[in-house]
Design a protein around this motif. Sequence first.
Motif, PDB file in Angstrom:
ATOM      1  N   LEU A  62       8.220  21.854   6.702  1.00  0.00           N
ATOM      2  CA  LEU A  62       7.172  20.871   6.948  1.00  0.00           C
ATOM      3  C   LEU A  62       7.651  19.507   6.448  1.00  0.00           C
ATOM      4  O   LEU A  62       8.167  19.403   5.336  1.00  0.00           O
ATOM      5  N   SER A  63       7.424  18.493   7.244  1.00  0.00           N
ATOM      6  CA  SER A  63       7.946  17.162   6.936  1.00  0.00           C
ATOM      7  C   SER A  63       6.910  16.273   6.255  1.00  0.00           C
ATOM      8  O   SER A  63       5.714  16.401   6.488  1.00  0.00           O
ATOM      9  N   CYS A  64       7.408  15.372   5.443  1.00  0.00           N
ATOM     10  CA  CYS A  64       6.540  14.399   4.774  1.00  0.00           C
ATOM     11  C   CYS A  64       7.373  13.163   4.436  1.00  0.00           C
ATOM     12  O   CYS A  64       8.490  13.283   3.916  1.00  0.00           O
ATOM     13  N   THR A  65       6.853  12.005   4.764  1.00  0.00           N
ATOM     14  CA  THR A  65       7.473  10.765   4.318  1.00  0.00           C
ATOM     15  C   THR A  65       6.420   9.934   3.615  1.00  0.00           C
ATOM     16  O   THR A  65       5.222  10.103   3.839  1.00  0.00           O
ATOM     17  N   TYR A  66       6.871   9.048   2.742  1.00  0.00           N
ATOM     18  CA  TYR A  66       5.937   8.250   1.977  1.00  0.00           C
ATOM     19  C   TYR A  66       6.493   6.850   1.802  1.00  0.00           C
ATOM     20  O   TYR A  66       7.680   6.598   2.040  1.00  0.00           O
ATOM     21  N   ASP A  67       5.649   5.968   1.400  1.00  0.00           N
ATOM     22  CA  ASP A  67       6.052   4.582   1.212  1.00  0.00           C
ATOM     23  C   ASP A  67       5.508   4.095  -0.120  1.00  0.00           C
ATOM     24  O   ASP A  67       4.304   4.174  -0.377  1.00  0.00           O
ATOM     25  N   THR A  68       6.385   3.597  -0.961  1.00  0.00           N
ATOM     26  CA  THR A  68       5.981   3.067  -2.254  1.00  0.00           C
ATOM     27  C   THR A  68       7.033   2.109  -2.761  1.00  0.00           C
ATOM     28  O   THR A  68       8.196   2.200  -2.376  1.00  0.00           O
ATOM     29  N   ALA A  99       0.843  -1.196   0.000  1.00  0.00           N
ATOM     30  CA  ALA A  99       0.000   0.000   0.000  1.00  0.00           C
ATOM     31  C   ALA A  99       0.877   1.244   0.000  1.00  0.00           C
ATOM     32  O   ALA A  99       1.971   1.249   0.554  1.00  0.00           O
ATOM     33  N   GLN A 100       0.390   2.282  -0.659  1.00  0.00           N
ATOM     34  CA  GLN A 100       1.110   3.547  -0.711  1.00  0.00           C
ATOM     35  C   GLN A 100       0.573   4.451   0.381  1.00  0.00           C
ATOM     36  O   GLN A 100      -0.630   4.689   0.451  1.00  0.00           O
ATOM     37  N   THR A 101       1.450   4.941   1.192  1.00  0.00           N
ATOM     38  CA  THR A 101       1.026   5.810   2.293  1.00  0.00           C
ATOM     39  C   THR A 101       1.854   7.076   2.316  1.00  0.00           C
ATOM     40  O   THR A 101       3.001   7.103   1.865  1.00  0.00           O
ATOM     41  N   VAL A 102       1.255   8.119   2.845  1.00  0.00           N
ATOM     42  CA  VAL A 102       1.918   9.409   3.016  1.00  0.00           C
ATOM     43  C   VAL A 102       1.734   9.829   4.467  1.00  0.00           C
ATOM     44  O   VAL A 102       0.608   9.826   4.967  1.00  0.00           O
ATOM     45  N   THR A 103       2.820  10.180   5.115  1.00  0.00           N
ATOM     46  CA  THR A 103       2.771  10.535   6.531  1.00  0.00           C
ATOM     47  C   THR A 103       3.288  11.947   6.746  1.00  0.00           C
ATOM     48  O   THR A 103       4.413  12.270   6.350  1.00  0.00           O
ATOM     49  N   GLN A 104       2.466  12.764   7.372  1.00  0.00           N
ATOM     50  CA  GLN A 104       2.894  14.092   7.806  1.00  0.00           C
ATOM     51  C   GLN A 104       2.842  14.068   9.326  1.00  0.00           C
ATOM     52  O   GLN A 104       1.767  13.990   9.914  1.00  0.00           O
ATOM     53  N   ALA A 122      -3.671   8.487  -9.344  1.00  0.00           N
ATOM     54  CA  ALA A 122      -4.449   9.012  -8.226  1.00  0.00           C
ATOM     55  C   ALA A 122      -3.501   9.435  -7.124  1.00  0.00           C
ATOM     56  O   ALA A 122      -2.512   8.760  -6.861  1.00  0.00           O
ATOM     57  N   LEU A 123      -3.805  10.543  -6.523  1.00  0.00           N
ATOM     58  CA  LEU A 123      -2.932  11.058  -5.479  1.00  0.00           C
ATOM     59  C   LEU A 123      -3.304  10.487  -4.112  1.00  0.00           C
ATOM     60  O   LEU A 123      -4.475  10.410  -3.766  1.00  0.00           O
ATOM     61  N   ASN A 124      -2.280  10.124  -3.356  1.00  0.00           N
ATOM     62  CA  ASN A 124      -2.452   9.748  -1.959  1.00  0.00           C
ATOM     63  C   ASN A 124      -2.020  10.940  -1.119  1.00  0.00           C
ATOM     64  O   ASN A 124      -0.896  11.414  -1.238  1.00  0.00           O
ATOM     65  N   PHE A 125      -2.923  11.408  -0.283  1.00  0.00           N
ATOM     66  CA  PHE A 125      -2.649  12.601   0.511  1.00  0.00           C
ATOM     67  C   PHE A 125      -2.314  12.240   1.942  1.00  0.00           C
ATOM     68  O   PHE A 125      -2.865  11.296   2.516  1.00  0.00           O
ATOM     69  N   GLY A 126      -1.417  13.020   2.528  1.00  0.00           N
ATOM     70  CA  GLY A 126      -1.219  12.951   3.963  1.00  0.00           C
ATOM     71  C   GLY A 126      -2.374  13.643   4.666  1.00  0.00           C
ATOM     72  O   GLY A 126      -3.261  14.218   4.028  1.00  0.00           O
ATOM     73  N   LYS A 127      -2.344  13.604   5.998  1.00  0.00           N
ATOM     74  CA  LYS A 127      -3.441  14.185   6.771  1.00  0.00           C
ATOM     75  C   LYS A 127      -3.300  15.692   6.952  1.00  0.00           C
ATOM     76  O   LYS A 127      -4.202  16.335   7.484  1.00  0.00           O
ATOM     77  N   GLY A 128      -2.174  16.228   6.550  1.00  0.00           N
ATOM     78  CA  GLY A 128      -2.011  17.666   6.553  1.00  0.00           C
ATOM     79  C   GLY A 128      -1.289  18.217   7.764  1.00  0.00           C
ATOM     80  O   GLY A 128      -1.269  17.602   8.842  1.00  0.00           O
ATOM     81  N   THR A 129      -0.687  19.383   7.571  1.00  0.00           N
ATOM     82  CA  THR A 129      -0.069  20.158   8.646  1.00  0.00           C
ATOM     83  C   THR A 129      -0.692  21.540   8.635  1.00  0.00           C
ATOM     84  O   THR A 129      -0.695  22.213   7.600  1.00  0.00           O
ATOM     85  N   SER A 130      -1.213  21.938   9.770  1.00  0.00           N
ATOM     86  CA  SER A 130      -1.807  23.267   9.892  1.00  0.00           C
ATOM     87  C   SER A 130      -0.710  24.259  10.252  1.00  0.00           C
ATOM     88  O   SER A 130      -0.098  24.164  11.317  1.00  0.00           O
ATOM     89  N   LEU A 131      -0.444  25.192   9.354  1.00  0.00           N
ATOM     90  CA  LEU A 131       0.604  26.181   9.567  1.00  0.00           C
ATOM     91  C   LEU A 131      -0.012  27.529   9.901  1.00  0.00           C
ATOM     92  O   LEU A 131      -0.871  28.033   9.179  1.00  0.00           O
ATOM     93  N   LEU A 132       0.449  28.105  10.995  1.00  0.00           N
ATOM     94  CA  LEU A 132       0.013  29.440  11.402  1.00  0.00           C
ATOM     95  C   LEU A 132       1.206  30.377  11.349  1.00  0.00           C
ATOM     96  O   LEU A 132       2.224  30.122  11.998  1.00  0.00           O
ATOM     97  N   VAL A 133       1.080  31.439  10.580  1.00  0.00           N
ATOM     98  CA  VAL A 133       2.115  32.463  10.512  1.00  0.00           C
ATOM     99  C   VAL A 133       1.656  33.645  11.358  1.00  0.00           C
ATOM    100  O   VAL A 133       0.586  34.215  11.116  1.00  0.00           O
ATOM    101  N   THR A 134       2.474  33.998  12.352  1.00  0.00           N
ATOM    102  CA  THR A 134       2.100  35.061  13.282  1.00  0.00           C
ATOM    103  C   THR A 134       2.912  36.328  13.025  1.00  0.00           C
ATOM    104  O   THR A 134       4.057  36.249  12.575  1.00  0.00           O
ATOM    105  N   PRO A 135       2.318  37.477  13.324  1.00  0.00           N
ATOM    106  CA  PRO A 135       3.034  38.743  13.098  1.00  0.00           C
ATOM    107  C   PRO A 135       4.244  38.878  14.017  1.00  0.00           C
ATOM    108  O   PRO A 135       4.291  38.298  15.091  1.00  0.00           O
TER     109      PRO A 135
END
Lengths: 111, 116
Positions: free
Chosen positions: A21-27, A1-6, A98-111
């Motif tokens: 931002l980090s991302c690893t995948y398996d294929t 299985a192809q997986t994407v991990t954030q 077809a794209l396999n997506f990670g679960k995402g990283t929420s990025l907040l940029v502060t002043p």
Amino acid sequence: AQTVTQSQPEMSVQEAETVTLSCTYDTSESNYYLFWYKQPPSRQMILVIRQEAYKQQNATENRFSVNFQKAAKSFSLKISDSQLGDTAMYFCAFGGYALNFGKGTSLLVTP
Amino acid sequence: SQTIHQWPATLVQPVGSPLSLECTVEGTSNPNLYWYRQAAGRGLQLLFYSVGIGQISSEVPQNLSASRPQDRQFILSSKKLLLSDSGFYLCAWSPGVAGVVSETQYFGPGTRLLVL
């Protein structure tokens, strides 16, 4: 299985600073594509950057660049000179048909 | 330039009612088309993809179906909605030539579906 991990659900960075931002995948495939997409509060998915697996050179797009380590199956996104408009969910994606997506990283940029 | 449209933007439907979401692409021919679902706080799940008229591949067995009646039109349907069908539905396209695998996918604005 192809997986994407954030592994970073949330991150915060100050304006003008740099964040990675980090991302690893398996294929088991040898030819594929990797992407970073940005999803701001409007929820529109916007392509940030793309990397072809057969290219050794890391992709860059203005303030955005990637560190692609094929042997390690790692694909991190670096945002330089962060801006308030960079606040969004960032998704790493892998695939061909077809794209396999990670679960995402929420990025907040502060002043 | 290419554009992708989705409608409606927002939909509130009762359980058991039918569903039809439409996606159209302009400015290109023979695109690969995709339907994704994004549940709250989660990543995208591929539901269907199509490499040509009448050619639909399903990735996840479920209550939904897809059709491609025209080259640049992709429709997501259900005969009877379930509560679990609530979510954000995204249509995407990528350049395609007669089923050849392509790469970059471009997304529409999405449809928010709430099933009550």
